[in-house]
Scaffold this motif. Structure first.
Motif, PDB file in Angstrom:
ATOM      1  N   THR A  10       0.855  -1.187   0.000  1.00 19.18           N
ATOM      2  CA  THR A  10       0.000   0.000   0.000  1.00 19.18           C
ATOM      3  C   THR A  10       0.897   1.245   0.000  1.00 19.18           C
ATOM      4  N   ALA A  11       0.278   2.394  -0.200  1.00 19.53           N
ATOM      5  CA  ALA A  11       1.056   3.634  -0.238  1.00 19.53           C
ATOM      6  C   ALA A  11       1.587   4.012   1.135  1.00 19.53           C
ATOM      7  N   ALA A  12       0.729   3.883   2.148  1.00 22.48           N
ATOM      8  CA  ALA A  12       1.093   4.385   3.475  1.00 22.48           C
ATOM      9  C   ALA A  12       0.241   3.718   4.532  1.00 22.48           C
ATOM     10  N   VAL A  13       0.669   3.865   5.778  1.00 19.61           N
ATOM     11  CA  VAL A  13      -0.199   3.630   6.924  1.00 19.61           C
ATOM     12  C   VAL A  13      -0.435   4.987   7.580  1.00 19.61           C
ATOM     13  N   CYS A  14      -1.652   5.192   8.077  1.00 20.55           N
ATOM     14  CA  CYS A  14      -2.017   6.478   8.656  1.00 20.55           C
ATOM     15  C   CYS A  14      -2.477   6.270  10.086  1.00 20.55           C
ATOM     16  N   VAL A  15      -1.835   6.975  11.025  1.00 21.91           N
ATOM     17  CA  VAL A  15      -2.065   6.764  12.448  1.00 21.91           C
ATOM     18  C   VAL A  15      -2.052   8.100  13.183  1.00 21.91           C
ATOM     19  N   TYR A  16      -2.413   8.056  14.459  1.00 18.92           N
ATOM     20  CA  TYR A  16      -2.280   9.234  15.305  1.00 18.92           C
ATOM     21  C   TYR A  16      -0.795   9.498  15.612  1.00 18.92           C
ATOM     22  N   PRO A  17      -0.446  10.739  15.989  1.00 18.94           N
ATOM     23  CA  PRO A  17       0.968  11.072  16.213  1.00 18.94           C
ATOM     24  C   PRO A  17       1.685  10.171  17.214  1.00 18.94           C
ATOM     25  N   ASP A  18       0.988   9.729  18.256  1.00 20.20           N
ATOM     26  CA  ASP A  18       1.663   8.908  19.267  1.00 20.20           C
ATOM     27  C   ASP A  18       1.938   7.490  18.786  1.00 20.20           C
ATOM     28  N   MET A  19       1.409   7.126  17.623  1.00 19.95           N
ATOM     29  CA  MET A  19       1.636   5.797  17.066  1.00 19.95           C
ATOM     30  C   MET A  19       2.606   5.813  15.880  1.00 19.95           C
TER      31      MET A  19
END
Length: 319
Positions: free
Chosen positions: A99-108
């Protein structure tokens, strides 16, 4: 290939000199023909893609997915599992693209970076008091800097919809510029939450406002409201990036997010890209899907093309 550039590099610097000049420019954009827009989006959605073209479209769509987890119950273990799926979406078939990316919250972000290290998969982080965007600017910028310091390759920010809807366009512009600066080398996706902007005219204005402020991507939605990405609002944003590049030479990406769940849906959006913005946008550097549930259907359809059998949802990992 055209590249993004800071707002001072393009021909519209004067329109952002004051609230009045910015308002005059945005309200001077052509009004959206609602009937025509929705009819064109519907017509393009009827295009049929078969056989080898479908196989190409499926792999392209997989490579455009931002695999996302944005829940209060997120843990480092869940993020690592998501990263592993991003790197090898189908563990039984290593020819499947990442996939292109993983998207998470800043703390992750740190956990995500570790999970995808060396794979080419990027790490995106939502910031700026996602999803509501209701926080002071210094809090939003601290959120961004934390994500960047942890290694985020991309920042997904939300605009202040209240300020936008109140006509305080320069406030929204200045916040995007500030977030862009705080993002450093990370690419910036600007989320409009189109479902809260009420009209297509507002979506067109938000698209131009985001691009004028230096957005690398414009993004429909957070996925946290009732109305998210639709073919019509995505078509409108694709027209905006096409027209912006024609006038400035600067290319900006588009990311529809939320509500795109099936391979059929994804193919419709790829047709929109091809027929509206053109082939330069048929690349994950310029077009993304914010739709984690989409990936499993893409993988099942990919398996069906390869084997002639439809494996079903029990044969793909649960996000």
């Amino acid at each position: 290939m055209p590249t993004t550039a800071p707002p001072a590099a393009h021909a519209f610097t004067d329109v952002t000199a004051s609230d009045s000049t910015l308002r005059r420019f945005l309200h001077g954009l052509p009004g959206v023909d609602t009937v025509g827009l929705e009819a064109r989006a519907a017509a393009l959605g009827t295009r049929s893609i078969k056989t080898t073209a479908k196989a190409y479209a499926i792999d392209l769509a997989i490579s455009m997915v931002d695999l996302t987890t944005l829940e209060g119950a997120d843990t480092p273990g869940k993020v690592r599992a998501l990263g592993a799926k991003a790197v090898h979406p189908d563990p039984t078939d290593r020819t499947a693209p990442t996939t292109a990316a993983v998207c998470v919250y800043p703390d992750m972000v740190a956990a995500a970076k570790e999970a995808v290290a060396g794979s080419g998969v990027l790490v995106a982080s939502v910031a700026t008091a996602f999803p509501a965007g209701r926080a002071a600017l210094d809090v939003k910028l601290a959120d961004v800097r934390d994500a960047v310091a942890a290694g985020a390759d991309e920042i997904d920010m939300v605009i202040d919809r209240g300020a936008f809807l109140a006509g305080r366009y320069l406030k929204v512009y200045d916040e995007i510029v500030a977030v862009k600066e705080a993002s450093g080398a990370a690419r910036l996706k600007v989320i409009f939450e189109t479902g809260e902007l009420s009209t297509y005219d507002n979506i067109r204005r938000a698209s131009w406002l985001g691009m004028l402020a230096g957005a690398d991507f414009i993004k429909t939605s957070t996925g946290k409201v009732a109305v998210n990405a639709t073919p019509a609002n995505t078509l409108l944003m694709l027209e905006a990036v096409r027209d912006f590049r024609a006038q400035t030479g600067i290319q900006v990406g588009v990311k529809p997010a939320g509500g795109i769940r099936t391979t059929k849906d994804a193919v419709k959006f790829l047709v929109l890209v091809n027929e509206t913005a053109g082939t330069d946008w048929l690349d994950n550097h310029w077009f993304r899907f914010g739709a984690s549930s989409l990936l499993n259907d893409l993988l099942m359809q990919r398996q069906k093309l390869a084997t002639g059998r439809y494996s079903g949802p029990d044969y793909v990992t649960v996000d």
